[in-house]
Scaffold this active site. Sequence first.
Site, PDB file in Angstrom:
ATOM      1  N   LYS A 197      -7.580  -9.282  -8.127  1.00 54.86           N
ATOM      2  CA  LYS A 197      -8.943  -9.618  -7.685  1.00 54.86           C
ATOM      3  C   LYS A 197      -9.943  -9.250  -8.780  1.00 54.86           C
ATOM      4  CE  LYS A 197      -7.901  -9.198  -2.791  1.00 54.86           C
ATOM      5  NZ  LYS A 197      -7.660  -8.286  -1.672  1.00 54.86           N
ATOM      6  N   GLN A 201      -9.506  -2.883   0.909  1.00 51.24           N
ATOM      7  CA  GLN A 201      -8.155  -3.448   0.965  1.00 51.24           C
ATOM      8  C   GLN A 201      -7.388  -2.892   2.167  1.00 51.24           C
ATOM      9  OE1 GLN A 201      -6.988  -5.821  -1.155  1.00 51.24           O
ATOM     10  NE2 GLN A 201      -4.985  -5.877  -0.194  1.00 51.24           N
ATOM     11  N   ASP A 251     -14.950 -10.417   3.059  1.00 53.76           N
ATOM     12  CA  ASP A 251     -13.704 -10.710   3.781  1.00 53.76           C
ATOM     13  C   ASP A 251     -13.989 -11.450   5.091  1.00 53.76           C
ATOM     14  OD1 ASP A 251     -11.243  -9.940   2.641  1.00 53.76           O
ATOM     15  OD2 ASP A 251     -11.591  -7.822   3.097  1.00 53.76           O
TER      16      ASP A 251
HETATM   17  N1  GUN Z   1      -4.737  -7.171   2.541  1.00 49.80           N
HETATM   18  C1  GUN Z   1      -4.025  -8.313   2.445  1.00 49.80           C
HETATM   19  N2  GUN Z   1      -4.858  -9.378   2.427  1.00 49.80           N
HETATM   20  C2  GUN Z   1      -6.112  -8.900   2.521  1.00 49.80           C
HETATM   21  C3  GUN Z   1      -7.393  -9.511   2.533  1.00 49.80           C
HETATM   22  O1  GUN Z   1      -7.567 -10.736   2.487  1.00 49.80           O
HETATM   23  N3  GUN Z   1      -8.447  -8.653   2.613  1.00 49.80           N
HETATM   24  C4  GUN Z   1      -8.292  -7.315   2.672  1.00 49.80           C
HETATM   25  N4  GUN Z   1      -9.386  -6.568   2.760  1.00 49.80           N
HETATM   26  N5  GUN Z   1      -7.113  -6.719   2.669  1.00 49.80           N
HETATM   27  C5  GUN Z   1      -6.035  -7.516   2.589  1.00 49.80           C
END
Ligand code: GUN
Length: 295
Positions: free
Chosen positions: A54, A98, A121
Amino acid sequence: MSATLIDGKAFAEGLRGRVADAAKRFQADAGRAPGLVVVLVGEDPASSVYVRSKGKACREAGMESTEHRLPETASQEELIALVKSLNADDKVDGILVQLPLPSQIDDKAVIGTIDPAKDVDGFHVVNAGRLAVGEDALVPCTPLGCLMLLKDQLGDLTGMNAVVIGRSNIVGKPMAQLLLGESCTVTIAHSRTKDLPEVVRRADIVVAAVGRPEMVKGDWIKPGAVVIDVGINRVPAAEGKTRLVGDVAFDEAAAQASAITPVPGGVGPMTIAVLLRNTVVAARARLGLTPEVGL
Ligand code: GUN
């Protein structure tokens, strides 16, 4: 195979290019780059890989990326204090915590602390509620990416029968809301659904998001349907190796479908591209700037 392969990797690259252009325009308008902060608690290897990619994708799009790491033993109060400080920081446009979080921390309490305007998100109940009532919202990245692929493939979705398999807050429920917003007739199926194959056979659009390797079989797919496979499952392969498969038995389903996403290279690359998109969208909205078109 008769189905068209839906190339999520190529679509995501295009989207990332448009986001990079939008980030330049934001820089010109605001005097700074859009900024995303990713918070990682603990050392989960898969999460570390996601967080790193990311950050890299952000920088490649000309955006500011900051990573905050807390130890596995961090308390809920510590994490909430960090989120509050990020809410108060004007240069932070997007906050992503996350998941999964260690067991001593309640996801809901943390997500509920994120400023909904920075919730890239789209997990905060305010954004889920806005999506449900059809107001402007930050929308979860994976389902929004799936919708982009579907509209690119099919154009107008009005009146189509869509079956979403999976009812998670992250994918299944927002996916169903997005399809409803496109005037599809939407069914949400899940592990307790009776006669799932029969339900899926009615679908013009199938979105599989259950996390069970190759669960959706070819003879569940109506000829000509479009299949979006959100699953990323690692399964044993020959010679002690592993391979990635989706929630759909690909070869069988591809023989029935008119178009299908592969795993890998389908939905996967869309998630990060949409995260970058959401960050630029959030950045412009926070500053009261006109929304970008074409994102
Ligand atoms: N863990 C796995 N996929 C995601 C996501 O799209 N957002 C977040 N915050 N955690 C994740």
